[in-house]
Design an enzyme around this catalytic site. Structure first.
Site, PDB file in Angstrom:
ATOM      1  N   SER A 240      31.827  30.908  31.779  1.00  0.00           N
ATOM      2  CA  SER A 240      32.035  31.586  30.490  1.00  0.00           C
ATOM      3  C   SER A 240      31.763  30.641  29.318  1.00  0.00           C
ATOM      4  CB  SER A 240      33.437  32.191  30.402  1.00  0.00           C
ATOM      5  OG  SER A 240      34.418  31.245  30.738  1.00  0.00           O
ATOM      6  N   HIS A 270      34.570  33.894  39.204  1.00  0.00           N
ATOM      7  CA  HIS A 270      35.148  33.335  37.968  1.00  0.00           C
ATOM      8  C   HIS A 270      36.366  34.196  37.599  1.00  0.00           C
ATOM      9  CE1 HIS A 270      35.408  31.060  34.381  1.00  0.00           C
ATOM     10  NE2 HIS A 270      34.403  31.546  33.669  1.00  0.00           N
ATOM     11  N   HIS A 317      38.317  25.427  43.579  1.00  0.00           N
ATOM     12  CA  HIS A 317      37.808  25.237  42.213  1.00  0.00           C
ATOM     13  C   HIS A 317      36.598  24.320  42.253  1.00  0.00           C
ATOM     14  CE1 HIS A 317      37.730  24.471  37.897  1.00  0.00           C
ATOM     15  NE2 HIS A 317      38.384  25.609  37.806  1.00  0.00           N
ATOM     16  N   ARG A 326      47.736  25.349  35.331  1.00  0.00           N
ATOM     17  CA  ARG A 326      47.904  26.707  34.791  1.00  0.00           C
ATOM     18  C   ARG A 326      48.629  27.578  35.815  1.00  0.00           C
ATOM     19  NH1 ARG A 326      41.713  27.911  33.584  1.00  0.00           N
ATOM     20  NH2 ARG A 326      41.678  27.254  35.762  1.00  0.00           N
ATOM     21  N   ASP A 372      44.103  31.890  38.763  1.00  0.00           N
ATOM     22  CA  ASP A 372      44.052  33.316  39.072  1.00  0.00           C
ATOM     23  C   ASP A 372      45.006  33.735  40.184  1.00  0.00           C
ATOM     24  OD1 ASP A 372      42.069  33.940  37.154  1.00  0.00           O
ATOM     25  OD2 ASP A 372      40.579  33.015  38.450  1.00  0.00           O
TER      26      ASP A 372
END
Ligand code: HAX
Length: 435
Positions: A240, A270, A317, A326, A372
């Site tokens: 992105s 993604h 990742h 995160r 995620d």
């Protein structure tokens, strides 16, 4: 000039000579080399992008303007009675590099609040979509349609000097970010709530207003703030960020660039992974008939997924080699607020069983969970169960970091991006000469 823009301008003026000096005095210094596997393998690890907005350390995770995420959450001002900081404070930090004080944040809250009204035609564009559309396609189209609002395009056509490009890009960026919650919640209401709408409240900050338009009570305002802040940036090379930067490098404005970056985010490897995690978990739950699986049963589901040739969503990742901070931040929030949530228990069980399996499987370079793996579960707990929508939430946050990058790209006069390609025969020839 408002304080955010004034501060940004000062920072730009301070920074420009550093880039000019690097180019003038060290333009020929070699920083990296490129291997055949990097050329074929998605350019992993090649040091060839420049950004000061964030930096991703493989072991430590993301730093925004030099601050780790726990530091960001500690230092940014918070609204009264809130656990999570103002999103507006993060905008100030990413744009200028400075931690804002309360008054700086109040100015950004005010700036965004003034810019929220969405042009009528955007609703019409969204209404033209069939209700079976994916929300990311609608989100991207709505942003793209707003290209006609581009201050940059108008000023560029009138002959704007290159060093001033950042100024209309900044205006367009704030105009767009301010409107994203309205676009997103309109899509949500159209697709999932039969068009029932809650109007934007000009007295609420970005996170609280988003929660209010979603029809959610506290602490969903904090969930929204946390979500937008942790997803804002992940240095320059991810799909992105890189797409936004690449498209903007042709001097396409913010609307064209952010619409493009949203399209990259919409891929399952993604941003779409957050919905994939929930979809996969639902499959597991269906198979279990609602019963919480034992550790052995969960291991079997993970192996079955791998044996069927699919990836385990939410794990692995391209850069990170440890558990994503995160993920950890959302886990801490979940341990406090959704400890007894059934899906959270599933996710926590996955945290235990997946990494050893991925290690044994032997393919993934990083067996640990990424952002995620947790984000959808938090949304689900607060009643946002339409998981197709999760990547839109990611996109709102990510737009903040990408606009910061693009404004600075223009401020520092970065050129059109244009790497060189080779044919397979050329690569074979080069390899044979080196051997
Ligand atoms: N499950 C199974 N296999 C995996 C895996 C996972 N979670 N993660 C990586 N692998 C496999 C890859 O598919 C690849 O296999 P092949 O050699 O057969 O192609 C191999 O391990 C090496 O991959 P890698 O070098 O470790 O990882 P990449 O840099 O190529 O890809 C991905 C990184 C995030 C795309 C990958 O780990 C993945 O597909 N994860 C699952 C999807 C996901 O969670 N995506 C979200 C990532 C975070 C993000 O960007 N959010 O927006």
């Amino acid at each position: 000039m408002g304080t955010l823009k004034q501060k940004l301008f000062e920072k730009i003026e301070e920074h420009r000579p550093r880039i000019q000096k690097l180019m003038k005095e060290s333009g020929d210094v070699v920083i990296d080399q490129v291997t055949v596997s990097q050329i074929i393998g998605g350019m992993r690890g090649i040091k060839c992008l420049l950004t000061d907005i964030s930096y991703l350390d493989p072991n430590e995770g993301i730093r925004y303007r030099g601050h780790t995420l726990p530091e960001v959450f500690k230092q940014l001002p918070k609204p009264p009675n809130s656990e999570m900081p103002y999103v507006e404070g993060l905008i100030y930090l990413l744009y200028t590099g400075d931690i804002p004080n309360e008054s700086n944040v109040a100015c950004v809250v005010d700036e965004l609040s003034k810019r929220r009204i969405l042009p009528r035609y955007v609703y019409e564009v969204l209404d033209a979509f069939p209700t079976v559309s994916h929300p990311m396609a609608m989100f991207s189209a709505a942003i793209l349609a707003m290209q006609r609002e581009s201050t940059f395009a108008r000023k560029y056509n009138a002959g704007l000097p290159k060093y001033d490009y950042w100024d209309p890009m900044f205006e367009d960026s704030l105009n767009l970010i301010a409107k994203l919650p309205e676009v997103a919640t309109y899509i949500y209401s159209k697709l999932y709530q039969g068009g029932k709408r809650i109007q934007s409240n000009p007295n609420l900050d970005f996170g609280a207003n988003f929660a209010s338009m979603m029809g959610k009570e506290k602490p969903y305002d904090d969930v929204a703030r946390m979500h937008f802040i942790i997803h804002a940036d992940h240095e320059s090379g991810n799909i992105s960020a890189h797409t936004g930067h690449l498209v903007a490098s042709s001097l396409s404005g913010i609307y064209l660039s952010i619409s493009a970056m949203i399209n990259g985010l919409a891929g399952p490897l993604h941003g779409l992974a957050s919905q994939e995690v929930l979809r996969w978990l639902q499959e597991v739950m269906d198979k279990m008939g609602g019963k919480t699986p034992t550790e052995d049963e969960m291991k079997q589901f993970v192996w079955d997924t791998l044996h069927s040739g699919q990836v385990i969503p939410g794990f692995g990742h391209a850069v990170l080699r440890k558990t994503d901070p995160r993920y950890k931040l959302q886990r801490e929030f979940s341990l406090k607020h959704l400890k007894n949530d059934k899906i959270f228990k599933y996710v926590d069980l996955l945290y235990k069983v997946v990494p050893p399996i991925l290690k044994e499987h032997g393919k993934a370079k990083n067996p640990w969970p990424n952002v995620d793996a947790q984000s959808g579960v938090v949304q689900w707990h607060y009643g946002v169960t339409e998981y197709d929508f999760y990547t839109v939430l990611f996109g709102i946050g990510r737009a903040i970091g990408i606009t910061a990058n693009i404004i600075w790209d223009r401020a520092l006069g970065f050129p059109l991006e244009r790497p060189k390609s080779l044919t397979t025969a050329m690569l074979e020839d080069l390899v044979s000469k080196k051997k």
